[in-house]
Design a protein around this motif. Sequence first.
Motif, PDB file in Angstrom:
ATOM      1  N   GLN A 295     -42.993 -18.340 -11.165  1.00 50.96           N
ATOM      2  CA  GLN A 295     -41.677 -18.961 -11.316  1.00 50.96           C
ATOM      3  C   GLN A 295     -40.881 -18.334 -12.456  1.00 50.96           C
ATOM      4  O   GLN A 295     -39.659 -18.147 -12.332  1.00 50.96           O
ATOM      5  CB  GLN A 295     -41.829 -20.464 -11.541  1.00 50.96           C
ATOM      6  CG  GLN A 295     -42.303 -21.190 -10.310  1.00 50.96           C
ATOM      7  CD  GLN A 295     -42.702 -22.633 -10.585  1.00 50.96           C
ATOM      8  OE1 GLN A 295     -42.814 -23.054 -11.742  1.00 50.96           O
ATOM      9  NE2 GLN A 295     -42.928 -23.381  -9.524  1.00 50.96           N
ATOM     10  N   ARG A 296     -41.549 -17.981 -13.566  1.00 53.49           N
ATOM     11  CA  ARG A 296     -40.846 -17.345 -14.677  1.00 53.49           C
ATOM     12  C   ARG A 296     -40.252 -16.001 -14.244  1.00 53.49           C
ATOM     13  O   ARG A 296     -39.116 -15.669 -14.591  1.00 53.49           O
ATOM     14  CB  ARG A 296     -41.785 -17.165 -15.873  1.00 53.49           C
ATOM     15  CG  ARG A 296     -42.071 -18.472 -16.604  1.00 53.49           C
ATOM     16  CD  ARG A 296     -42.775 -18.253 -17.926  1.00 53.49           C
ATOM     17  NE  ARG A 296     -44.111 -17.702 -17.814  1.00 53.49           N
ATOM     18  CZ  ARG A 296     -45.223 -18.423 -17.678  1.00 53.49           C
ATOM     19  NH1 ARG A 296     -45.167 -19.737 -17.603  1.00 53.49           N
ATOM     20  NH2 ARG A 296     -46.396 -17.833 -17.624  1.00 53.49           N
TER      21      ARG A 296
ATOM     22  N   ALA B 248     -46.654 -21.177 -12.340  1.00 53.13           N
ATOM     23  CA  ALA B 248     -45.658 -21.036 -13.412  1.00 53.13           C
ATOM     24  C   ALA B 248     -45.356 -19.580 -13.751  1.00 53.13           C
ATOM     25  O   ALA B 248     -44.207 -19.227 -14.024  1.00 53.13           O
ATOM     26  CB  ALA B 248     -46.125 -21.778 -14.660  1.00 53.13           C
TER      27      ALA B 248
ATOM     28  N   GLN C  76     -50.617 -22.331 -14.513  1.00 52.40           N
ATOM     29  CA  GLN C  76     -50.052 -20.993 -14.582  1.00 52.40           C
ATOM     30  C   GLN C  76     -50.121 -20.237 -13.263  1.00 52.40           C
ATOM     31  O   GLN C  76     -49.455 -19.221 -13.094  1.00 52.40           O
ATOM     32  CB  GLN C  76     -50.731 -20.195 -15.697  1.00 52.40           C
ATOM     33  CG  GLN C  76     -50.484 -20.780 -17.075  1.00 52.40           C
ATOM     34  CD  GLN C  76     -48.994 -20.923 -17.355  1.00 52.40           C
ATOM     35  OE1 GLN C  76     -48.264 -19.943 -17.419  1.00 52.40           O
ATOM     36  NE2 GLN C  76     -48.527 -22.158 -17.504  1.00 52.40           N
TER      37      GLN C  76
END
Length: 100
Positions: free
Chosen positions: A91-92, A88, A85
């Motif tokens: 990136q989201r 991540a 995470q």
Amino acid sequence: MIVAFSISPTIGDETGSVSAAVAAAVRVVKESGLPYELNSMFTNVEGEWDEVMAVVKRAVDVVAEVSPRVGLLLKADIRPGWEGQLTAKVQRVERLLADR
């Protein structure tokens, strides 16, 4: 879990800089093998509770070797079962920004 932490020694070198003490703390994080990111204000590290907290403690301990008093600021994102995470989450958000 992801932990963002900042260690502040109360004393610096002859110029007032605390960079050497902070570098010693970051070296502990780097040598832990856990995923981490360094920015101008915090060090972010990802892993399981016990391993992350052990790294934070060791980082504080190395700074305490050169400073009689140490400040610690810590923020944690505790989300059991989630890994990767550290990147991540960013990136989201970046995907959502690119869609607009």
